[in-house]
Design an enzyme around this catalytic site. Structure first.
Site, PDB file in Angstrom:
ATOM      1  N   SER A 131    -109.452  95.483  32.052  1.00 57.38           N
ATOM      2  CA  SER A 131    -109.088  94.590  33.933  1.00 57.38           C
ATOM      3  C   SER A 131    -110.090  93.266  33.782  1.00 57.38           C
ATOM      4  CB  SER A 131    -109.754  95.858  34.214  1.00 57.38           C
ATOM      5  OG  SER A 131    -110.283  95.353  35.298  1.00 57.38           O
ATOM      6  N   TYR A 144    -115.762 102.947  35.719  1.00 62.70           N
ATOM      7  CA  TYR A 144    -114.877 102.375  35.089  1.00 62.70           C
ATOM      8  C   TYR A 144    -115.092 100.802  34.346  1.00 62.70           C
ATOM      9  CZ  TYR A 144    -110.089 100.235  36.195  1.00 62.70           C
ATOM     10  OH  TYR A 144    -108.898  99.153  36.017  1.00 62.70           O
TER      11      TYR A 144
END
Length: 273
Positions: A131, A144
């Site tokens: 990401s 995350y």
């Protein structure tokens, strides 16, 4: 016909990637962790498996079936993952472990089992879905962020360890993409964060929860899930894939900023997002 195993195909990026590759002549082994989603994938014409990446036996069983069918595996796209919102101080160790069990330990288990196949057959492509939050960090996304940073570390190391082989290791740094990610994140936020007793309670209610509950996505530079699917398609058709692929302008911009700005300046920029 080249084949590929994709994890996390219930919705969004995983499903779209499976559809794009299937449409373009690849044999796709699509997986999901819920029975209903496996049935949906089979109804769409996929060779589908039930794989919860936290389950070693399910991974091994799927890979064994693939080898029985095709005698080889050409590629794997480690896409399965989820987001756990909340300030770092509001994350229990147990909740952080849950984030890592899927996003990093599950990904790692698939990778090491696939590596045994690739080493034996002498080739293969590993595609790790990271990401933009594996490059920079945003507040209230600590769990995350940490899981994606861990993917970066493992992937950068593995890539060095396969030098000289016909095994490629690529990481995709995806920015804002339309999917059910936000909806699932809201569920995890409500279930695992003590909103009322948090130092950030007012901010959670005013900003974070409101954003997660919104049905409109006004995130700058947002792209459809096909933007990631097209990158995986490109990797599958490339003899020597690049080690890293950025998806969305947000990833390019923030990646560039991190290289030129000091940490303190970056903190001020990112804290406004």
């Amino acid at each position: 016909m080249k084949n590929i195993l994709i994890t996390g195909c219930s919705t969004g990026i995983g499903l779209e990637t499976a559809l794009v590759l299937k449409h373009n002549g690849f044999k796709v082994y699509a997986s999901a962790r819920e029975d209903k989603d496996v049935i949906k994938l089979k109804n769409l014409g996929f060779n589908a498996f039930k794989i919860d990446v936290r389950n070693k036996e399910q991974i091994a069983s799927a890979l064994s079936t693939i080898l029985e069918n095709d005698k080889r595996l050409d590629a794997v796209f480690n896409n399965a993952g989820f987001g756990q919102p909340g300030a770092v101080e509001d994350l229990s160790t147990e909740v952080l472990k849950e984030q890592f069990e899927t996003n990093i330990f599950g990904l790692h288990e698939v990778t090491i089992q696939v590596m045994k196949i690739f080493r034996k057959q002498g080739y293969g492509k590993i595609i790790q879905h990271s990401s933009v939050l594996g490059i920079i960090s945003l507040k209230f996304r600590g769990a995350y962020n940490a899981s994606k940073y861990a993917i970066e570390g493992l992937t950068d190391t593995l890539r060095q360890e396969v030098i000289g082989s016909n095994i490629s290791v690529s990481v995709i740094n995806t920015g804002p993409v339309t999917s059910s990610f936000r909806e699932n994140s809201l569920k995890n936020f409500n279930a695992n964060i003590d909103i009322e007793n948090s130092y950030f309670s007012k901010l959670y209610k005013k900003e974070l929860k409101k954003r997660l509950e919104s049905t409109k996505d006004n995130t700058p530079f947002n792209l459809p899930a096909s933007s990631v699917a097209n990158v995986v398609f490109k990797i599958m058709n490339t003899k020597k894939p690049k080690p890293r692929y950025y998806v969305t302008k947000a990833t390019y911009i923030l990646g560039f900023c991190k290289r030129i700005f000091s940490t303190s300046i970056m903190d001020k920029i990112l804290n406004k997002m």
